[in-house]
Each structure stands twice: as C-alpha cells, then as structure tokens.
Enzyme design. Sequence first.
Site, PDB file in Angstrom:
ATOM      1  N   CYS A  74      32.550  52.743  37.470  1.00 38.59           N
ATOM      2  CA  CYS A  74      33.289  51.521  37.138  1.00 38.59           C
ATOM      3  C   CYS A  74      32.283  50.378  37.101  1.00 38.59           C
ATOM      4  CB  CYS A  74      34.373  51.285  38.182  1.00 38.59           C
ATOM      5  SG  CYS A  74      35.323  49.791  37.873  1.00 38.59           S
TER       6      CYS A  74
ATOM      7  N   CYS B 174      40.720  48.909  42.720  1.00 37.06           N
ATOM      8  CA  CYS B 174      40.960  47.985  41.607  1.00 37.06           C
ATOM      9  C   CYS B 174      41.234  46.583  42.113  1.00 37.06           C
ATOM     10  CB  CYS B 174      42.206  48.399  40.820  1.00 37.06           C
ATOM     11  SG  CYS B 174      42.075  49.978  40.095  1.00 37.06           S
TER      12      CYS B 174
ATOM     13  N   CYS C 139      44.004  39.225  41.431  1.00 37.60           N
ATOM     14  CA  CYS C 139      42.680  39.849  41.351  1.00 37.60           C
ATOM     15  C   CYS C 139      41.651  39.077  42.179  1.00 37.60           C
ATOM     16  CB  CYS C 139      42.239  39.898  39.889  1.00 37.60           C
ATOM     17  SG  CYS C 139      40.568  40.542  39.672  1.00 37.60           S
TER      18      CYS C 139
ATOM     19  N   CYS D 261      34.763  35.853  37.131  1.00 40.36           N
ATOM     20  CA  CYS D 261      35.634  35.941  35.961  1.00 40.36           C
ATOM     21  C   CYS D 261      36.368  34.615  35.810  1.00 40.36           C
ATOM     22  CB  CYS D 261      36.659  37.066  36.148  1.00 40.36           C
ATOM     23  SG  CYS D 261      37.696  37.348  34.693  1.00 40.36           S
TER      24      CYS D 261
ATOM     25  N   CYS E 229      43.609  35.834  36.811  1.00 38.96           N
ATOM     26  CA  CYS E 229      44.800  36.638  37.088  1.00 38.96           C
ATOM     27  C   CYS E 229      45.156  36.474  38.575  1.00 38.96           C
ATOM     28  CB  CYS E 229      44.558  38.103  36.749  1.00 38.96           C
ATOM     29  SG  CYS E 229      44.273  38.353  34.982  1.00 38.96           S
TER      30      CYS E 229
ATOM     31  N   GLU F 177      29.111  44.195  41.692  1.00 37.42           N
ATOM     32  CA  GLU F 177      29.454  45.476  42.299  1.00 37.42           C
ATOM     33  C   GLU F 177      29.826  46.497  41.224  1.00 37.42           C
ATOM     34  OE1 GLU F 177      31.070  44.056  46.630  1.00 37.42           O
ATOM     35  OE2 GLU F 177      32.552  44.173  45.053  1.00 37.42           O
TER      36      GLU F 177
HETATM   37  N1  SAH Z   1      39.174  41.981  33.018  1.00 39.95           N
HETATM   38  C1  SAH Z   1      39.495  43.324  32.654  1.00 39.95           C
HETATM   39  C2  SAH Z   1      38.786  44.394  33.467  1.00 39.95           C
HETATM   40  C3  SAH Z   1      38.670  44.216  34.972  1.00 39.95           C
HETATM   41  S1  SAH Z   1      40.079  44.476  35.969  1.00 39.95           S
HETATM   42  C4  SAH Z   1      40.990  43.521  32.695  1.00 39.95           C
HETATM   43  O1  SAH Z   1      41.696  42.594  33.087  1.00 39.95           O
HETATM   44  O2  SAH Z   1      41.468  44.577  32.305  1.00 39.95           O
HETATM   45  C5  SAH Z   1      40.458  46.194  35.911  1.00 39.95           C
HETATM   46  C6  SAH Z   1      41.912  46.481  36.258  1.00 39.95           C
HETATM   47  O3  SAH Z   1      42.190  46.229  37.655  1.00 39.95           O
HETATM   48  C7  SAH Z   1      42.862  45.585  35.463  1.00 39.95           C
HETATM   49  O4  SAH Z   1      43.924  46.339  34.960  1.00 39.95           O
HETATM   50  C8  SAH Z   1      43.344  44.637  36.538  1.00 39.95           C
HETATM   51  O5  SAH Z   1      44.567  44.073  36.198  1.00 39.95           O
HETATM   52  C9  SAH Z   1      43.414  45.539  37.743  1.00 39.95           C
HETATM   53  N2  SAH Z   1      43.524  44.795  38.993  1.00 39.95           N
HETATM   54  C10 SAH Z   1      43.062  43.562  39.272  1.00 39.95           C
HETATM   55  N3  SAH Z   1      43.376  43.195  40.533  1.00 39.95           N
HETATM   56  C11 SAH Z   1      44.057  44.223  41.070  1.00 39.95           C
HETATM   57  C12 SAH Z   1      44.613  44.464  42.359  1.00 39.95           C
HETATM   58  N4  SAH Z   1      44.516  43.575  43.332  1.00 39.95           N
HETATM   59  N5  SAH Z   1      45.220  45.665  42.571  1.00 39.95           N
HETATM   60  C13 SAH Z   1      45.282  46.589  41.589  1.00 39.95           C
HETATM   61  N6  SAH Z   1      44.759  46.429  40.369  1.00 39.95           N
HETATM   62  C14 SAH Z   1      44.153  45.255  40.096  1.00 39.95           C
END
Ligand code: SAH
Length: 339
Positions: free
Chosen positions: A97, A326, A111, A104, A108, A84
């Site tokens: 984006c 995000c 996410c 991944c 985390c 996406e």
């Molecule tokens: N792997 C990279 C890029 C992808 S995530 C990274 O970790 O930076 C892009 C951003 O979205 C990151 O800052 C991540 O922490 C944030 N993110 C992930 N899940 C989220 C959520 N459920 N709500 C808000 N931000 C989130």
Amino acid sequence: MTLEEVEHMIAVVGERPYRARQILHWLYARGAESFDEMRDLPSTLRQYLKQNFKLGSEALSFVSRSTDGTRKILIRLADGEEIESVIIPTQDRVTLCMSSQVGCALACEFCATARMGLHRNLAAAEMLSQIYSARRELAAGEELTNFVFMGMGEPLANYPRLIRTLTIMTSEWGMNISPRRITVSTVGLVPMMEQLLSEIPVNLAVSLHATTNQLRDRLAPINKRYPLEVLLDACANLPMKRRARITFEYVMLAGVNDSIADARRLVKLLAPMRAKVNLIFYNPLDDSPLETSPRAAVEAFQAILRNGNLTATIRESRGLDIAAACGQLYAEQHSPAAI
Ligand code: SAH
C-alpha cells in the site's frame, strides 16, 4: 528516470544507445544499489554516472510489525518529511500500500491523513522508493505481487508524478509490473480519472462512502465540486477494457451511511455500470465521534448489494494494532530521538 531520458543522456555523452537499457535493467530489474555494481558498463560511463547522478532509495526509518503479518514502513525523505507504506501479506498475494503525497488536502472527515493537511507532493523517485524499501523488508521467498495507491494522499492530485511512477512500474524497460496488479484509489477527481485510464490501464477504485450528495458533501467535501451524479456518470463512461470493473470503496459508519435504505440506493446508483463494492470497516481515529458499523450491519448491507446483483466484498482490517489500517496513516515529523 525513463528510458527516453536515459537514452538522451547516453546520446549526449556519446555512448552506444543500447547502454540506456542496460542501465535501466540494473536499476529497475536488478535493484542495483550502486553504479559500481553495473559491471558490464565501461568504467568511463560508470564514472560519469557516479559524478552526475544519484542512485538509491530514501532512508527507511522505522518498521512496525503487526501480529497479523502486516508491516508498516516509515520512510524519512531528504527534507525531513515522512511517509508511510504498508506491506500486507495475504494467502495468495503480498500487497504494498503506497503513499502518493505527504499528507492530503481533501479533508475527508474520517481519515487520519486528512488531519495533516497537505505538506507536499511526492516525487516519482520517492513513490518508487517505497517499493525498494519494502523489498528490503520481505522475508526470503516473499515477493510483492500487488500495488495499491491507498496510502497517504490523493494520487490523482499528484497526477504528472503518478503517471511517471506508473510508467516506470509498468514499462518493459522498467519494473515490468502488469497494470492489472496495480490499483489507484481516488476520492473522485473526475477529469483525472478519465485521463488516467486512457493512459495506463490500471485498476481504479473510487471512494464513494455515501449515496446522497448531502452526506457525501460532509464525509468527502470534494463532492461539492464533483457531485455524485457527475462522478457516477463519469464512472459509467470510463475508457475501460472489456470485463474490467470499477471498485467502489465504502467505509461503514454506524448510523451514518449503513442503513438498508443506503444499501438500496447504492444498488440503484451502480446499476448502470460494471462495478464491485468493497465494504470497509471504519478504523476509528482517536478523538472522532464516528463509530464503525457492527459486523451484522455490514453483512446485512452486503446481502442487499448481492441481491441487487452487485459483487460486494468486506475488507478485513489488517494492521490495526500498529495503526497501519485504512485511513490510519499519519506521519508527523518524528524527532530523531523518537525513532
Ligand atoms: N485518497 C485516495 C486514496 C487513499 S485512502 C482515496 O480517497 O481513495 C484509501 C482508502 O481508505 C479510501 O477508500 C479511504 O476512504 C479509506 N479510509 C480513509 N480513512 C479511513 C478510516 N478511518 N477507516 C477505514 N477506511 C478509511
């Protein structure tokens, strides 16, 4: 392909060297969709290209439109995997984006993409396909101005292909996009961060989310490999242009990382470097016990950062109604009937 590769190919078939730049101009500047369009090439060369190369981007499978103007593009790849990308128009820019991997591996806690696990890396052509697909979705007069690798995947875990993608995006023979308009977001793969900035001066965003190792170990388990002191020490010493600043992303989780004490610790941690902080409302996942901090808590947190002389912005969520915000990107194989 890069200029070097096309020049090599041209030499092999005995064409004049300047043809390489001509071909790339058609590909990257004009977005040609077939070799037939390349009218200023000799027909023998066009024939050769047709027989030996594939031109074109991946099939775009589905577009969702948010009431706020955000559009989410689901792209089906040749092997059936899906990724996406999100087009985010704001007042003065249109940001794309982009995803860097299918799924991944970094797990985390908050996410959605993490829940897919890692299916595979994207090829450079697949990353660039997102730009072509997005451009086809733009309204008349709309133009992509900024590019953020904040979609699915950890860009620095797909390093060689990321560099290839960024080279094609930023080269004058390629898409000729200024690296200042590109941001690579990472959960903090320290060695690759340093290497990236020494190769291409893009903007770097680091997903921090916690001010203690204990909490960051839980939220972003890669912290066990590169703990806070290692990550922040690397950030303070990155090869950056004068006046460039690192962005630290911080997802606001109610009762988890949003206290006044957290804000004060963050000020101390970031004091040694040129930093700005981007506070992000947590976008809830279906079955997760985590909750987003109330706006008042986010603003109080921001105020402490500002008093500590940090630039701190609040990222307004976009595309929440179409699960394009995000951390919400999650593309499971859809059955053809479903799209
Ligand atoms: N792997 C990279 C890029 C992808 S995530 C990274 O970790 O930076 C892009 C951003 O979205 C990151 O800052 C991540 O922490 C944030 N993110 C992930 N899940 C989220 C959520 N459920 N709500 C808000 N931000 C989130």
